[in-house]
Motif scaffolding. Sequence first.
Motif, PDB file in Angstrom:
ATOM      1  N   TYR A   1      -2.364  24.295  -3.199  1.00  0.00           N
ATOM      2  CA  TYR A   1      -1.676  23.445  -2.233  1.00  0.00           C
ATOM      3  C   TYR A   1      -2.504  22.191  -1.959  1.00  0.00           C
ATOM      4  O   TYR A   1      -2.002  21.082  -1.972  1.00  0.00           O
TER       5      TYR A   1
ATOM      6  N   SER B   1      -2.325  19.873  -4.892  1.00  0.00           N
ATOM      7  CA  SER B   1      -1.069  19.158  -5.052  1.00  0.00           C
ATOM      8  C   SER B   1      -0.899  18.077  -3.979  1.00  0.00           C
ATOM      9  O   SER B   1      -0.257  17.073  -4.218  1.00  0.00           O
ATOM     10  N   HIS B   2      -1.510  18.289  -2.820  1.00  0.00           N
ATOM     11  CA  HIS B   2      -1.351  17.277  -1.780  1.00  0.00           C
ATOM     12  C   HIS B   2      -2.507  16.293  -1.725  1.00  0.00           C
ATOM     13  O   HIS B   2      -2.323  15.100  -1.881  1.00  0.00           O
TER      14      HIS B   2
ATOM     15  N   LYS C   1      -3.341  14.546  -5.255  1.00  0.00           N
ATOM     16  CA  LYS C   1      -2.296  13.723  -5.852  1.00  0.00           C
ATOM     17  C   LYS C   1      -1.976  12.496  -5.007  1.00  0.00           C
ATOM     18  O   LYS C   1      -1.551  11.477  -5.535  1.00  0.00           O
ATOM     19  N   GLU C   2      -2.208  12.636  -3.717  1.00  0.00           N
ATOM     20  CA  GLU C   2      -1.905  11.524  -2.815  1.00  0.00           C
ATOM     21  C   GLU C   2      -2.693  10.256  -3.167  1.00  0.00           C
ATOM     22  O   GLU C   2      -2.105   9.204  -3.422  1.00  0.00           O
TER      23      GLU C   2
ATOM     24  N   ARG D   1      -1.610   8.824  -6.448  1.00  0.00           N
ATOM     25  CA  ARG D   1      -0.347   8.103  -6.347  1.00  0.00           C
ATOM     26  C   ARG D   1      -0.596   6.674  -5.839  1.00  0.00           C
ATOM     27  O   ARG D   1       0.024   5.711  -6.285  1.00  0.00           O
ATOM     28  N   MET D   2      -1.551   6.577  -4.902  1.00  0.00           N
ATOM     29  CA  MET D   2      -1.886   5.256  -4.363  1.00  0.00           C
ATOM     30  C   MET D   2      -2.415   4.333  -5.465  1.00  0.00           C
ATOM     31  O   MET D   2      -1.976   3.192  -5.609  1.00  0.00           O
TER      32      MET D   2
ATOM     33  N   ARG E   1      -2.044   4.479  -8.667  1.00  0.00           N
ATOM     34  CA  ARG E   1      -1.011   4.161  -9.635  1.00  0.00           C
ATOM     35  C   ARG E   1       0.016   3.190  -9.057  1.00  0.00           C
ATOM     36  O   ARG E   1       0.349   2.169  -9.664  1.00  0.00           O
ATOM     37  N   ASN E   2       0.477   3.508  -7.846  1.00  0.00           N
ATOM     38  CA  ASN E   2       1.513   2.678  -7.227  1.00  0.00           C
ATOM     39  C   ASN E   2       1.049   1.249  -7.019  1.00  0.00           C
ATOM     40  O   ASN E   2       1.779   0.299  -7.294  1.00  0.00           O
ATOM     41  N   PHE E   3      -0.181   1.088  -6.545  1.00  0.00           N
ATOM     42  CA  PHE E   3      -0.627  -0.274  -6.259  1.00  0.00           C
ATOM     43  C   PHE E   3      -0.963  -1.046  -7.527  1.00  0.00           C
ATOM     44  O   PHE E   3      -0.791  -2.256  -7.585  1.00  0.00           O
TER      45      PHE E   3
ATOM     46  N   GLU F   1       0.750  -0.640 -10.209  1.00  0.00           N
ATOM     47  CA  GLU F   1       2.087  -1.015 -10.674  1.00  0.00           C
ATOM     48  C   GLU F   1       2.669  -2.151  -9.835  1.00  0.00           C
ATOM     49  O   GLU F   1       3.323  -3.053 -10.350  1.00  0.00           O
ATOM     50  N   LEU F   2       2.371  -2.052  -8.536  1.00  0.00           N
ATOM     51  CA  LEU F   2       2.865  -3.094  -7.638  1.00  0.00           C
ATOM     52  C   LEU F   2       2.214  -4.437  -7.971  1.00  0.00           C
ATOM     53  O   LEU F   2       2.858  -5.489  -7.957  1.00  0.00           O
TER      54      LEU F   2
ATOM     55  N   ARG G   1       3.839  -5.747 -10.972  1.00  0.00           N
ATOM     56  CA  ARG G   1       5.212  -6.141 -10.669  1.00  0.00           C
ATOM     57  C   ARG G   1       5.263  -7.492  -9.940  1.00  0.00           C
ATOM     58  O   ARG G   1       6.056  -8.366 -10.273  1.00  0.00           O
TER      59      ARG G   1
END
Lengths: 456, 146
Positions: free
Chosen positions: A238, A241-242, A245-246, A249-250, A252-254, A256-257, A260
């Motif tokens: 648990y 996964s939390h 991964k959190e 995700r940050m 990767r997302n930023f 990508e942002l 973009r």
Amino acid sequence: MNMLNKIWFSYKNKITQNCTDDFVADTSLAYWQNRLFAASVVYIIPLSLVAIIPGIYIAYITELKWLIVSDIIAMLTILIVAFAPGLSVFVRKLLFNSVLYLTSLALLIYLGSFGPGLLYLLGISIFIVLSLDKKYGYIAVGLNTLICMVVGVFIYYEIGTIEILSQYGLGTWIAVSTNLIFLSAVSAALIPILFEGLQTAIVKENKLRTDLQYEQAKLKSSVEELHQKNKELEQFSYTISHDLKEPLRMIRNFMELLERKYGDQLDEKAHNYIHYATDGARRMAQSIDDLLEYSRIGRLYNNVEEVDLNSMITEIMEPINSKDNPESVRIEYSDLPRIEAVPICMKMILQNLITNGIKYQPKGQQPEIKISAKEHDKYWEFAVADNGIGIEDEYQEEVFNLFRRLHTRDHYAGSGMGLAISKKIVEQHGGEIWVESKPGDGSTFFFTIQKNMDKK
Amino acid sequence: MTPKEIHLLLVEDNEGDIVLTQEALDEGKIKNTISVVRDGWEAIQYLEKKEGYEDAREPDLILLDINLPKMNGHKVLKHIKNHDGLKHIPVIMLTTSSDETDIIKSYKNHSNCYITKPVDINSFIEVISTIENFWISIVQLPPKTN
């Protein structure tokens, strides 16, 4: 009847209480010796009452007044043994045996060969070894010998006028009495051997029992420990996964942002950097997911059901064939069985082996996968064969290890978890997995699945 | 349909997610305002207009994370759905967790929907704009009471 029963039980309980020792464990021989003694006392009182009345009557008419006295003394002593408070069990036994001796002596002296005196002497020596320690058995043998000798001396010197002396000559007396001594010596020697054997058996059984209890307790605590570990593992998954991964995700997302929103202001190098960062984050996320899957096998994925392998493979092939150009993969399978297994796990292992077969191919070659099944007595054996690049001998065991990869990511992508997951699944199903392969000549992965998996 | 303006309450402690959500909402076509609170307790204060939130506007939609400091998302959800003055506001669980127990628990506590945050930005933006589109253009929200 009820009343009588009650009296009998309270009588029995009282004597048992007096004649046994609470502190002796029921696994020792002494416990059973005490029980035997108590039972003897319980039954000898009513039985001797039955015997004593005609005995005293006959003694009265034949004017054997000492016999009457000895009978009464014997009766009273037995009552003391049975009911007097505060005596130790040992003292009660001594008293009981002494009074039996006395009675048999009286019988021997006054009734001679008409009476049961000699028989009593033998009986006592047996009873002594049964109820007391082995050394008292030898004392009884000694006492019997002494009595016989004393009587012999009396006969020889013609002392006294009692019954027995007139019945025997010295020679016949010696013949009779040596038999008594012989029999009591035999019983004194043999009964303790039997008892020791019993005692050893009891001790052994007792030890086995405590050993078993210990083992059971150990097993129970191991099971509890395992449950605890499982819980910890669940918590761990648990957390992974939390909490892991959190932040991933940050990243990767930023990244990508960034691409973009500011992509047009960056040069090719910067785009490359962003690509490496996002690709790393993506792969790490994939590894975490694979590890989570790995930890779920057998823990969450454990529902055994009937699985139709043919339709399962159709299901697996659907996205593969539509993703690449259709008919890009040649897959051959026929008449695969329905088996008892954990469906999600069977799908994972087949998917892993099929996609591996498709992935590890020389450039431009059309992948060919062949799946077959062989029935054995207790298990199914499956083979997934491909026409791929093959695996060198030295790596054929290693490939099943966690995160083990044989190629750089540029050549073949992957986290290196597929075969480790497959191995765990096969082990969960009581089977084995292995590969036969020649570099350049394809690989065949074999695995077995136990029949009659327990449905949960 | 006349373009509406929507007011969202985002309950989220992760600064990165706050920025991402705002970015995603900015890319959408619908005009919106977002209020952000950073833990569960603050969310309750905001909704009940207490402790410095006396002038707060009631949101049309609540985006609620589960892993929050002080009071987790499940407790906040329970509080909202047991509160007569608040339970009409749709609550969308928006969280990293894809855990089955979290999902079941949320729906049992009357969450209006449950969304696991997608891992790549394109999907994330798509999800946010879908939320926007669905809840604002398609759904009839309850009329404002204040």
